[in-house]
Each structure stands twice: as structure tokens, then as C-alpha cells.
Design an enzyme around this catalytic site. Structure first.
Site, short mmCIF file in Angstrom:
data_model
loop_
_atom_site.label_atom_id
_atom_site.label_comp_id
_atom_site.label_asym_id
_atom_site.label_seq_id
_atom_site.Cartn_x
_atom_site.Cartn_y
_atom_site.Cartn_z
N TYR A 83 0.85 -1.19 0.00
CA TYR A 83 0.00 0.00 0.00
C TYR A 83 0.89 1.24 0.00
O TYR A 83 1.51 1.57 1.01
CB TYR A 83 -0.90 0.04 1.23
CG TYR A 83 -1.97 -1.03 1.30
CD1 TYR A 83 -2.30 -1.80 0.21
CD2 TYR A 83 -2.66 -1.25 2.49
CE1 TYR A 83 -3.29 -2.77 0.29
CE2 TYR A 83 -3.66 -2.21 2.58
CZ TYR A 83 -3.96 -2.98 1.48
OH TYR A 83 -4.94 -3.93 1.56
N LEU A 115 -18.42 -1.39 2.25
CA LEU A 115 -19.18 -0.32 1.58
C LEU A 115 -18.93 -0.33 0.08
O LEU A 115 -19.20 0.66 -0.62
CB LEU A 115 -18.82 1.05 2.17
CG LEU A 115 -19.18 1.24 3.64
CD1 LEU A 115 -18.80 2.65 4.11
CD2 LEU A 115 -20.66 0.97 3.88
N ARG A 165 -16.32 -0.09 -1.77
CA ARG A 165 -15.43 0.98 -2.23
C ARG A 165 -16.14 2.32 -2.38
O ARG A 165 -15.82 3.12 -3.25
CB ARG A 165 -14.74 0.57 -3.52
CG ARG A 165 -13.86 -0.65 -3.33
CD ARG A 165 -13.35 -1.26 -4.60
NE ARG A 165 -12.51 -2.39 -4.29
CZ ARG A 165 -12.97 -3.61 -3.99
NH1 ARG A 165 -14.27 -3.82 -3.99
NH2 ARG A 165 -12.16 -4.59 -3.69
N GLY A 166 -17.12 2.53 -1.55
CA GLY A 166 -17.83 3.80 -1.53
C GLY A 166 -19.21 3.75 -2.13
O GLY A 166 -20.05 4.61 -1.84
N SER A 209 -21.79 3.67 0.48
CA SER A 209 -21.61 4.66 1.55
C SER A 209 -22.79 5.62 1.65
O SER A 209 -22.99 6.26 2.68
CB SER A 209 -20.34 5.47 1.29
OG SER A 209 -20.49 6.31 0.15
#
Length: 346
Positions: A66, A216, A218-219, A222
């Protein structure tokens, strides 16, 4: 069924699998603070880690790839002045990258295991890693060899527990035969329910916990995503099938259906989605730990609100009716990446 204990901050805490560490009911996924989701503000990222720890979250999930080590160094900075035992650090390794950030396959050779671990320990400023796992199965190296090398590091005291990531039932059983596995990290959400067919049953049979990422999607789940935001996004999501063309519109329609259910409960879309994942583990010894990928304190605070939910069976049924698994449009990764997932095979 395991009865969770609580910390001073009332955060539920329970074992991660039959043999793992005691972890908070929610974990913090730190990837987005360094990579793949566009720029992040480092000071806010560190403040978010602090806020998570102060709220009782002790599970911090990262990967040595990362930001090519940046995320581990960020966690090291965030943990300065705090007791090492207050954080359970989970690290993925094995993904190879070039200077441009492109992906170059997996390396699960025993020598690579020990080399990657050594560099992670230095970047983290730690004398051990709590949970260590290869990010994806290396198709050229038997899983027994990779797990055996990590087991050597357990014996030497550099690793406390061994986990797995995105592997199927056969690989899970082979790994468990070498050394006890504490958890499987895998995508699980209202939009990604593939583990329910077989993998989840295998893990429960063997006493292996689930750390669920992508809760979620990846949004998408959300409640904060929109067509307009998608047009401005230049990150991993710009090549993700669920964010492409007509798929995005169809998926956002499911989110709006979920929003209607959430509003009736007086909660947000994100809280409904996280609460649903929490509920899937609560009847089985609290064996599923959602990893929330908050990069900001306000998003973290929203996620923490899911812990207070008391979703009834009727609530859960309504949530699933709003987001039927078979109506989700698009695969969770592009075709090339899907082909690397042992968890998606047969």
C-alpha cells in the site's frame, strides 16, 4: 456462542477465530490513506487512526504494498507514544509492484516471506506483526510452503498469528493443516456475497474468523457516491466494473432503495450496510469483523454508529430485499484481477 467483552470505551471485543487475538468489533482498513483511492491528507489520516484507537478500535489492517511501504510508515507514525499492545496490526504481503505502481504478480516463496516480513517490521518500527498473510495465492508456490515459512516466523516470535486472504475452501483446508489460521480476509458486503455459498461455511467449520473488507463496496454503499463524483474520480474505481457505464446507475438505484430503509430506521446508508455485515457474524460467535476504510474522522464516526444498531430479523430482511444480491451489476474486480482470486474458482 462467544459473548463479547468490552473495553473502557464500550467497544465490543472478541476473539478473531478460535486461535486469534482479541479484536474490536470493527477494524480500520488503512489502504486508502496511502494508495488506490486518490490523494489523502496525511495529517487527517493519522488523526483518523488516533480517533479509531481512542474509540476502542484496535485492529489496523495494512499491506506492505500500500503506497509501496508508505502505509506501514504512516501507521508507525500514528502509533508513536502509544503502547504497542493497544494495536493489533494485520499485514498483507506478496504483491509485487514496479516504480510506476503497476502490479507484477505474487511472490509467496519462503525466502520472499521472510524478506517481506523483515522490511515490514522495520517500516512499522515493531518487533512483531500480529497477523501476517499473503495478499493473494501465488499460483507457482504451494500454499503449504508459504504458510510453513510464516509458521517458522511464528516460532521465532516475529509473527503472532497467521491469516489468509481471498482464497477458496480447498486452499483454506490445506493451509489449516500446516498451521492454525486465525482469519480469512475477503470481500463481503451487501454487494459481494459470494462467500456465503461455501467459503463462510468452511471457515466456521474450522473455527476461522472473517475480516470483511469492501463492506461499503469501495464507496458505492456509503450513501455519498453519485454519477457526478464518479466522473471526477481518477483512482482504482475508475476501472472497477461496478462503477462503469450502466452498471453504476443500476447499483446507485439499489443504494437509493437501501436509503429508504435506512431513513425509516433513522440511520445512514453506510450504517445500514455495515450493520448488516456485523449482523451476519453476531449469531455465530461474532466471527465477522468489518474493516471500515475511513480516511477521515467524520467518516469513521459515521461507521462507529453502526455498533449501536439493533437490527431485527425484519430489518435485515428489508435490507436484503432492497439490495438483492443477484441485481448487483458488474464484478467486484476487472477480468484480469478476478482471474487471480483463488476465492472465485470453482
Amino acid at each position: 456462542m462467544t459473548t463479547p467483552t468490552t473495553t473502557a470505551t464500550t467497544m465490543p471485543v472478541h476473539p478473531l477465530g478460535a486461535n486469534g487475538p482479541r479484536v474490536s468489533a470493527l477494524g480500520l482498513g488503512c489502504m486508502g490513506m496511502s494508495d488506490l483511492y486518490g490523494p489523502a491528507e496525511e495529517a487527517e489520516s493519522i488523526a483518523t487512526v488516533h480517533a479509531a484507537l481512542d474509540a476502542g478500535i484496535n485492529l489496523l489492517d495494512t499491506g506492505d504494498f500500500y503506497g509501496m511501504g508508505h502505509n506501514e510508515m504512516l501507521i508507525r507514525e500514528a502509533l508513536k507514544g502509544r503502547r504497542r499492545e493497544d494495536a493489533i496490526i494485520s499485514v498483507k504481503f506478496g504483491a509485487m509492484r514496479d516504480p510506476l505502481g503497476n502490479w507484477g504478480g505474487m511472490d509467496g516463496r519462503p525466502a520472499a516471506v521472510k524478506n517481506s516480513l523483515t522490511y515490514s517490521l522495520r517500516r512499522l518500527g515493531a518487533d512483531h506483526i500480529d497477523v501476517y498473510r499473503i495478499a493473494r495465492l501465488d499460483p507457482l508456490v504451494p500454499i503449504e510452503e508459504t504458510i510453513g515459512a510464516i509458521a517458522d516466523m511464528v516460532k521465532a516470535g516475529y509473527v503472532k498469528h497467521i491469516g489468509l486472504s481471498e482464497v477458496g475452501s480447498e486452499t483454506i483446508r490445506r493451509a489449516q493443516a500446516v498451521h492454525p489460521i486465525c482469519d480469512l480476509q475477503i470481500e463481503y458486503s451487501l454487494f459481494s456475497r459470494g462467500i456465503e455459498a461455501d467459503i463462510l461455511k468452511t471457515c466456521r467449520e474450522l473455527g476461522i474468523g472473517i475480516t470483511a473488507y469492501g463492506v461499503l463496496s469501495r464507496g458505492l454503499l456509503s450513501g455519498h457516491w453519485s454519477i457526478q463524483r464518479n466522473e471526477a474520480t481518477k483512482d482504482f474505481r475508475s476501472i472497477s466494473p461496478r462503477f462503469q457505464g450502466d452498471n453504476l446507475g443500476r447499483n446507485l438505484a439499489l443504494v437509493e432503495a437501501l436509503r429508504s430503509v435506512a431513513q425509516e430506521k433513522g440511520i445512514t446508508v453506510a450504517q445500514a450496510a455495515i450493520g448488516w455485515v456485523l449482523a451476519q457474524g453476531s449469531a455465530h460467535g461474532y466471527d465477522i469483523v468489518p474493516l471500515v476504510g475511513a480516511r477521515r474522522r467524520d467518516r469513521l464516526q459515521e461507521a462507529l454508529g453502526a455498533l449501536a444498531l439493533a437490527l431485527t430479523p425484519q430489518d435485515l430482511a428489508r435490507i436484503e430485499q432492497a439490495v438483492p444480491a443477484h441485481q448487483v451489476a458488474g464484478a467486484r474486480y476487472n477480468e484480469h484481477s478476478m482471474a487471480t482470486l483463488d476465492s472465485e474458482r470453482g
